[in-house]
Scaffold this motif. Structure first.
Motif: not given
Length: 550
Positions: A441-448
Motif C-alpha cells: 500500500v502506497t501513501i503519497t503526501l505533498p512535498e510541503e
C-alpha cells in the motif's frame, strides 16, 4: 475598556525563558522572570517600577534566573513565591557567594488567598514538576465583577519520585476567564512516567553489565535528583556493588533538597527515616559526592556519574577509563545541541544516546487540564512553536475556547463575554493519496510536508511504523538507534566502524553524497572512508587526521 491583557517578555521558546506581564484592571503583575537580560523590563519602567508585584511559579532557571537582577534594579519591587521555591532560588546563581544573595523573595502559603492590593488576590496550588512549583490563581474584583486568571507555570499531573502531581480535582470547574499554561510536549502522546523510568533503568543496567560507565549530564535542579532517587530505589540497582558519583550543581541541588525534606512527599520522608536520601556510602549502590582528586580514577570499573549539563565530558572520559555511555535528556520539539568534541582515542570508546523522562504533561494531559478548568481564553507558552501550533489546531480546543499562541513582545488583549474570530493558525493537515496494490500500500503526501522542521527526524531512516489508534492510522518514523537495537541475528557492536553504525545508513542504503557507495544498497557490516558514527558524530577521516596531527 479591556480589563485583562498579557504582555509577553518571554514565552519559553528554546532557551529564552518565561516572563509575562499581566494587567488586571489598574494592576500589573509580573509572572516569572526567566530572562537572561532584564533590559526590556527596565526600558518599560520609565523611571518607576515595571510591575506592582512579581509572582514566581518555581525555581527552574528559565522561570527564575532574572529575579536577582530584577531585585537589584528595583529593590522596592515585591517578589513572592512558595516557601520551597524561596529556598531553592539561590541555586540559579551558584557563581555568586551565598552571603551576597539577599533573601529578596517572600514566601506565600499554599491555597490561602492573599490580598496584595485592594481587590487583587492570589492563591498558590502545588503544580507538580518540581518541589515548590505553583499554579497561581489571580483574581481582581471591581464594582462590576471578579476577573480570574490561572497561570500554571510548568506543571505535571503525574507523580514523580520526589514530587506529587498537580491535584486537578482542586481546580476542576474553576472556569477562569484566562488560563495561561505550558504546552512543552504539544499534542504528542508518551508512555506513563513509570514506563519511561523502567526503560531508562534497563538501558543503564545493560551498559553496566557490558562494562560501560554511565555519564548523566542534567540540569542542576529537578531531573538530577529524580534520576538519583530512581537509581537508589530501582530493583536493577538496589544492593548492587556500584558507585554513583554526583558532581557540581547537581550535588548542590541534592543538598538543597535535604533542606526542604519536610516539604517532600510522605513516601520520601519515610524513605529518609530508614536510610540517607542521597549521600550514603554504606548502603549499595553507594552515593558519593565527587571531588576533583577522584576524577582521574573514574571509569576504571563501571560506575554512574551525575553532573551538570554544561560540564565538559572530558573531565570524566579519559583514554584510560574504559568505555562510556553518555545519556542526554531529550527536549521534545528541539534538536539536540551539538555534541562536545572528545579526543579520537576517547571518542571511539563513547556511545551517546538520549532518553525521555517526562516532567510535563503530554497532549492528553494538557487537553484534560483545559477541559477540567473550562476557561474562556487559553494562552499557550513554553514549548517549540510548532508544538504549540499543534495545540491551537486541535478542533476539540479551537471550537470551545479562545486560543492564543503569542510571540515575544506581543500584547494579548483578553476581552470577556465577546465573540471574536479565533486567532489564525498554521495549517498542519496534509492531503494525500492512497494506492492499494497487490503486495503493498502506497501513501503519497505533498512535498510541503518536508518544510516542517520535524520532517528531518521523521524521515531519518526512510522507514516508518504504522499502527491503529481507534479508527485512525498513525505513522511514526523509525530512528537509526531503534533499528540498531531491534536485535538482528548478528548485532553490530556500537564500537565497530561499519555501515550499520553510520549516521548515513538509511533504508539499507548509503545516503552520504561524499561516499563512493552513495545510493547503493549496502550491508550493515560494510565500511567506507566517509563513515560517521551515529553514536558519536565524528567521521573516520577526522579520526585519521587527528591521529596524524598527534
Amino acid at each position: 475598556m479591556i480589563e485583562l491583557e498579557c504582555l509577553t517578555y518571554g514565552v519559553g521558546h528554546a532557551d529564552e525563558g518565561v516572563c509575562l506581564l499581566v494587567r488586571m484592571g489598574p494592576y500589573r503583575v509580573l509572572l516569572d522572570c526567566g530572562l537572561r537580560d532584564i533590559s526590556p523590563l527596565q526600558a518599560e519602567s520609565e523611571g518607576g517600577l515595571p510591575a506592582d508585584l512579581v509572582l514566581c511559579s518555581h525555581a527552574h532557571a528559565d522561570h527564575a534566573r532574572g529575579l536577582l537582577a530584577l531585585h537589584w534594579a528595583f529593590p522596592q519591587l515585591p517578589i513572592y513565591a512558595s516557601e520551597v521555591t524561596t529556598q531553592l532560588l539561590p541555586l540559579n546563581w551558584q557563581d555568586i557567594e551565598s552571603r551576597q544573595i539577599p533573601r529578596f523573595c517572600q514566601a506565600l502559603p499554599w491555597r490561602k488567598a492573599v490580598e496584595f492590593r485592594a481587590g487583587l488576590v492570589a492563591q498558590l496550588f502545588p503544580a507538580g514538576h518540581l518541589p515548590g512549583a505553583a499554579a497561581i490563581l489571580l483574581s481582581y474584583t471591581d464594582q462590576e465583577r471578579t476577573y480570574t486568571l490561572l497561570y500554571t507555570g510548568d506543571f505535571f499531573l503525574s507523580n514523580s519520585r520526589l514530587v506529587e502531581g498537580l491535584a486537578l480535582e482542586e481546580l476542576r470547574g474553576l472556569r477562569p476567564d484566562v488560563l495561561i499554561l505550558e504546552g512543552s510536549y504539544g499534542t504528542a502522546r508518551y508512555p506513563h512516567r513509570r514506563n519511561q523510568e523502567n526503560q531508562l533503568a534497563e538501558r543503564i543496567n545493560a551498559a553496566l553489565r557490558g562494562g560501560r560507565s554511565v555519564l548523566l549530564p542534567t540540569p542542576a535542579l529537578g531531573l538530577g535528583q529524580e534520576l538519583l532517587m530512581l537509581l537508589r530505589s530501582h530493583h536493577h540497582f538496589t544492593g548492587r556493588d556500584i558507585d554513583i558519583w554526583v558532581d557540581g550543581g547537581v550535588a548542590a541541588g541534592c543538598d538543597a533538597y535535604l533542606e526542604i525534606l519536610p516539604h517532600l512527599p510522605t513516601a520520601v520522608q519515610n524513605f529518609a527515616r530508614h536510610q540517607a536520601l542521597f549521600w550514603d556510602e554504606r548502603v549499595r549502590p553507594r552515593v558519593r559526592r565527587l571531588t576533583p582528586e577522584q576524577h582521574t580514577g573514574l571509569g576504571r570499573s563501571p560506575c554512574i556519574i551525575l553532573t551538570d549539563e554544561t560540564t565538559s565530558w572530558s573531565e570524566y572520559c579519559h583514554s584510560d577509563t574504559g568505555p562510556w555511555l553518555i545519556l542526554l535528556p531529550e527536549r521534545p520539539g528541539y534538536q539536540l545541541a551539538p555534541l562536545p568534541k572528545l579526543p579520537p582515542e576517547v571518542a571511539r570508546e563513547v556511545v551517546v544516546e538520549t532518553y525521555l523522562l517526562a516532567q510535563h504533561c503530554d497532549g492528553p494531559g494538557t487537553t484534560q487540564t483545559i477541559h477540567n478548568l473550562r476557561p474562556q481564553h487559553v494562552i499557550f507558552i513554553h514549548g517549540a512553536p510548532n508544538y504549540l501550533s499543534d495545540l491551537t489546531n486541535l478542533p476539540e480546543l479551537s471550537t470551545r475556547y479562545h486560543l492564543h499562541c503569542p510571540a515575544v513582545g506581543t500584547v494579548v488583549e483578553l476581552p470577556l463575554g465577546e465573540i471574536f474570530p479565533q486567532p489564525e493558525v498554521v495549517e498542519a493537515y496534509y492531503e494525500g493519496e492512497l494506492t492499494e496494490q497487490d503486495t503493498v500500500v502506497t501513501i503519497t503526501l505533498p512535498e510541503e510536508i518536508v518544510a516542517d522542521p520535524r520532517w528531518q527526524s521523521f524521515a531519518d531512516t526512510g522507514l516508518v511504523e504504522a499502527r491503529w489508534q481507534g479508527e485512525e492510522l498513525v505513522l511514526r518514523g523509525l530512528t537509526q538507534r531503534e533499528l540498531l537495537s531491534q536485535g538482528s541475528e548478528r548485532p553490530v557492536p556500537a564500537e565497530l566502524d561499519c555501515c550499520g553504525n553510520c549516521r548515513y545508513y538509511r533504508g539499507l542504503r548509503c545516503r552520504n553524497p561524499a561516499s563512493p557507495l552513495f545510493e547503493f544498497k549496502v550491508t550493515s557490516d560494510g565500511y567506507c572512508p566517509a563513515f560517521e558514527s551515529v553514536h558519536f558524530p565524528k567521521t573516520a577521516t577526522e579520526f585519521e587526521e587527528a591521529d596524524e596531527e598527534e
